[in-house]
Design a protein around this motif. Structure first.
Motif, PDB file in Angstrom:
ATOM      1  N   SER A   1      22.501  41.086  45.272  1.00  0.00           N
ATOM      2  CA  SER A   1      21.312  40.921  45.973  1.00  0.00           C
ATOM      3  C   SER A   1      20.002  40.763  45.626  1.00  0.00           C
ATOM      4  O   SER A   1      19.126  40.387  45.865  1.00  0.00           O
ATOM      5  CB  SER A   1      21.511  42.217  46.958  1.00  0.00           C
ATOM      6  N   THR A   2      19.979  41.449  44.222  1.00  0.00           N
ATOM      7  CA  THR A   2      18.659  41.592  43.383  1.00  0.00           C
ATOM      8  C   THR A   2      18.145  40.230  43.233  1.00  0.00           C
ATOM      9  O   THR A   2      17.188  39.854  43.118  1.00  0.00           O
ATOM     10  CB  THR A   2      18.733  42.485  42.313  1.00  0.00           C
ATOM     11  N   ASP A   3      19.268  39.336  42.675  1.00  0.00           N
ATOM     12  CA  ASP A   3      18.930  37.856  42.229  1.00  0.00           C
ATOM     13  C   ASP A   3      18.388  37.117  43.411  1.00  0.00           C
ATOM     14  O   ASP A   3      17.691  36.106  43.144  1.00  0.00           O
ATOM     15  CB  ASP A   3      20.433  37.264  41.652  1.00  0.00           C
ATOM     16  N   VAL A   4      18.615  37.338  44.590  1.00  0.00           N
ATOM     17  CA  VAL A   4      18.666  36.659  45.661  1.00  0.00           C
ATOM     18  C   VAL A   4      17.321  37.105  46.246  1.00  0.00           C
ATOM     19  O   VAL A   4      16.313  36.507  46.564  1.00  0.00           O
ATOM     20  CB  VAL A   4      19.225  36.964  47.068  1.00  0.00           C
ATOM     21  N   LEU A   5      16.910  38.654  46.601  1.00  0.00           N
ATOM     22  CA  LEU A   5      15.843  39.183  47.283  1.00  0.00           C
ATOM     23  C   LEU A   5      15.013  39.912  46.230  1.00  0.00           C
ATOM     24  O   LEU A   5      13.788  40.653  46.841  1.00  0.00           O
ATOM     25  CB  LEU A   5      16.434  40.121  48.136  1.00  0.00           C
ATOM     26  N   GLY A   6      15.223  40.147  44.940  1.00  0.00           N
ATOM     27  CA  GLY A   6      14.216  40.936  44.030  1.00  0.00           C
ATOM     28  C   GLY A   6      14.656  42.419  44.279  1.00  0.00           C
ATOM     29  O   GLY A   6      15.621  42.888  45.022  1.00  0.00           O
ATOM     30  N   ASN A   7      13.837  43.240  43.451  1.00  0.00           N
ATOM     31  CA  ASN A   7      14.099  44.685  43.417  1.00  0.00           C
ATOM     32  C   ASN A   7      13.414  45.410  44.589  1.00  0.00           C
ATOM     33  O   ASN A   7      12.410  46.051  44.326  1.00  0.00           O
ATOM     34  CB  ASN A   7      13.620  45.084  42.017  1.00  0.00           C
ATOM     35  N   ILE A   8      13.942  45.147  45.704  1.00  0.00           N
ATOM     36  CA  ILE A   8      13.219  45.850  46.989  1.00  0.00           C
ATOM     37  C   ILE A   8      13.901  47.135  47.470  1.00  0.00           C
ATOM     38  O   ILE A   8      15.326  47.460  46.912  1.00  0.00           O
ATOM     39  CB  ILE A   8      13.211  44.864  48.210  1.00  0.00           C
ATOM     40  N   THR A   9      13.415  48.166  48.096  1.00  0.00           N
ATOM     41  CA  THR A   9      13.971  48.969  48.436  1.00  0.00           C
ATOM     42  C   THR A   9      15.207  48.869  49.528  1.00  0.00           C
ATOM     43  O   THR A   9      15.022  48.041  50.318  1.00  0.00           O
ATOM     44  CB  THR A   9      12.934  50.003  49.446  1.00  0.00           C
ATOM     45  N   ILE A  10      16.095  49.452  49.002  1.00  0.00           N
ATOM     46  CA  ILE A  10      17.574  49.259  49.675  1.00  0.00           C
ATOM     47  C   ILE A  10      17.829  50.277  50.919  1.00  0.00           C
ATOM     48  O   ILE A  10      18.026  50.126  51.876  1.00  0.00           O
ATOM     49  CB  ILE A  10      18.479  49.504  48.720  1.00  0.00           C
ATOM     50  N   ASP A  11      17.470  51.511  50.508  1.00  0.00           N
ATOM     51  CA  ASP A  11      17.765  52.783  51.442  1.00  0.00           C
ATOM     52  C   ASP A  11      16.519  53.651  51.530  1.00  0.00           C
ATOM     53  O   ASP A  11      15.451  53.750  50.802  1.00  0.00           O
ATOM     54  CB  ASP A  11      18.882  53.556  50.983  1.00  0.00           C
ATOM     55  N   VAL A  12      16.253  54.285  52.677  1.00  0.00           N
ATOM     56  CA  VAL A  12      15.369  54.920  53.256  1.00  0.00           C
ATOM     57  C   VAL A  12      15.729  56.370  53.924  1.00  0.00           C
ATOM     58  O   VAL A  12      16.836  56.343  54.185  1.00  0.00           O
ATOM     59  CB  VAL A  12      14.123  54.208  54.153  1.00  0.00           C
ATOM     60  N   VAL A  13      14.850  57.228  53.730  1.00  0.00           N
ATOM     61  CA  VAL A  13      15.056  58.448  54.645  1.00  0.00           C
ATOM     62  C   VAL A  13      14.283  58.538  55.946  1.00  0.00           C
ATOM     63  O   VAL A  13      13.012  58.309  55.691  1.00  0.00           O
ATOM     64  CB  VAL A  13      14.664  59.534  53.937  1.00  0.00           C
ATOM     65  N   PHE A  14      14.637  58.834  57.126  1.00  0.00           N
ATOM     66  CA  PHE A  14      13.773  58.812  58.170  1.00  0.00           C
ATOM     67  C   PHE A  14      14.471  59.640  59.022  1.00  0.00           C
ATOM     68  O   PHE A  14      15.443  60.610  58.819  1.00  0.00           O
ATOM     69  CB  PHE A  14      14.233  57.407  58.924  1.00  0.00           C
TER      70      PHE A  14
END
Length: 342
Positions: A226-239
């Motif tokens: 996924s990083t190759d396609v979308l870059g190093n973006i936030t994957i998980d969050v706390v909500f």
């Protein structure tokens, strides 16, 4: 004015005052003494596991004068399941895939009893699409007979990342091209199914340690990172429910402080963090392998969101969300607004 009327008058004034002072228009009350939290199975949830193992929320809550706050933890996997639990009022705080959170934020925005808000980012790291079918070399090679295991249909992290990758390959209008071939399975179940080679599952879109676990088998090949396609973006969050954060500002502060401490601990002590992961997850894996995963520079634990608007942009264009935030900070508690996020 007799005593009874005077008592009613004082009561009315008190109610009016507390209604004005309460941000949600409810009567003010003491902050929660118990917090119900959830995290998923993989390494991407490690900060929450450290918080659980070391009782960091309890520690910071006491330091802020909240007394003995208790926490109860459960493991939930898949955006659909987590969102349902949150909307049903069974969860106060959850770690989840960023797309599932964005979906629920959009759906519940403007509905006071249902609104949710992000507390922080949780993790950044690669998801791998692995396969046991030697004929599959790219997304273009999947046939209707190939079934892809993900933890939740449509709204889970894996589901939306797959849609985003498909959109880049086949065009935004075809983002759902592989959706009919996805099957909902928890990551541990999907690993067993893929490695057995005896089920309809021929691929699994997953996170560490499951992705690493699978490719150790020479029959399993990686199709997509996924990083190759979308870059190093936030994957998980706390909500959390927005109402919970407004009614419990100090508790939210304690949770954020606990997460910061957990992230610092992981960065400084891969050995201890690996031991924590194995202890909490109860996975039977060599500790050295977990330490190796934690040393991967692509795996990061930070509370500052990065790239959240990529999900918003894609999901808006795909029509899977209707209400969009104007900027990334609209998705999070005010404490995040000063961060250099995106």
């Amino acid at each position: 004015m007799n005593r009874r009327h005077f008592a009613r008058w004082v009561s009315a004034l008190t109610l009016a005052a507390t209604t004005v002072l309460s941000p949600l228009g409810n009567v003010a009350h003491a902050q929660a003494s118990t917090v119900r939290l959830s995290h998923g199975y993989g390494i991407l949830y490690l900060p929450l596991m450290v918080m659980r193992d070391q009782h960091l929320i309890e520690k910071h809550a006491k330091a802020l004068g909240l007394g003995d706050v208790k926490t109860t933890w459960t493991i939930l996997d898949g955006g659909n399941v987590i969102n349902d639990a949150m909307l049903a009022g069974n969860l106060d705080v959850a770690g989840t895939g960023a797309p599932g959170f964005v979906t629920l934020w959009s759906k519940a925005h403007g509905i006071p009893r249902s609104e949710v808000i992000g507390l922080s980012a949780l993790s950044t790291g690669p998801l791998w699409l692995n396969t046991n079918n030697p004929n599959i070399k790219s997304l273009k090679d999947f046939t209707p007979k190939d079934k892809i295991a993900i933890p939740g249909i449509k709204t889970s992290l894996s589901a939306v990342l797959l849609q985003m990758a498909v959109a880049k390959t086949f065009g935004i209008e075809n983002y759902a091209k592989l959706d009919p071939q996805t099957v909902s399975l928890s990551h541990p179940e999907a690993v067993s199914a893929l490695l057995s080679g005896k089920t309809e599952i021929t691929a699994h879109f997953t996170s560490p340690p499951f992705s690493y676990q699978e490719v150790k088998d020479p029959r399993i090949k990686r199709v997509l990172n996924s990083t190759d396609v979308l870059g190093n973006i936030t994957i998980d969050v706390v909500f959390a429910p927005k109402q919970f954060t407004v009614q419990n500002p100090k508790l939210v502060q304690a949770i954020l402080a606990a997460q910061e401490e957990a992230a610092t601990y992981i960065a400084k002590d891969h050995v201890g963090a690996a031991q924590t992961f194995l202890r909490v997850s109860k996975m039977n894996l060599p500790q050295a392998e977990i330490e190796q995963m934690l040393a991967d520079p692509g795996l990061q634990f930070t509370t500052t969101p990065n790239g959240l608007m990529q999900y918003v942009e894609f999901m808006g264009r795909a029509g899977t969300i209707k209400t969009r935030p104007a900027k990334w900070s609209d998705l999070f508690v005010p404490q995040m607004a000063t961060r250099q996020g995106s």
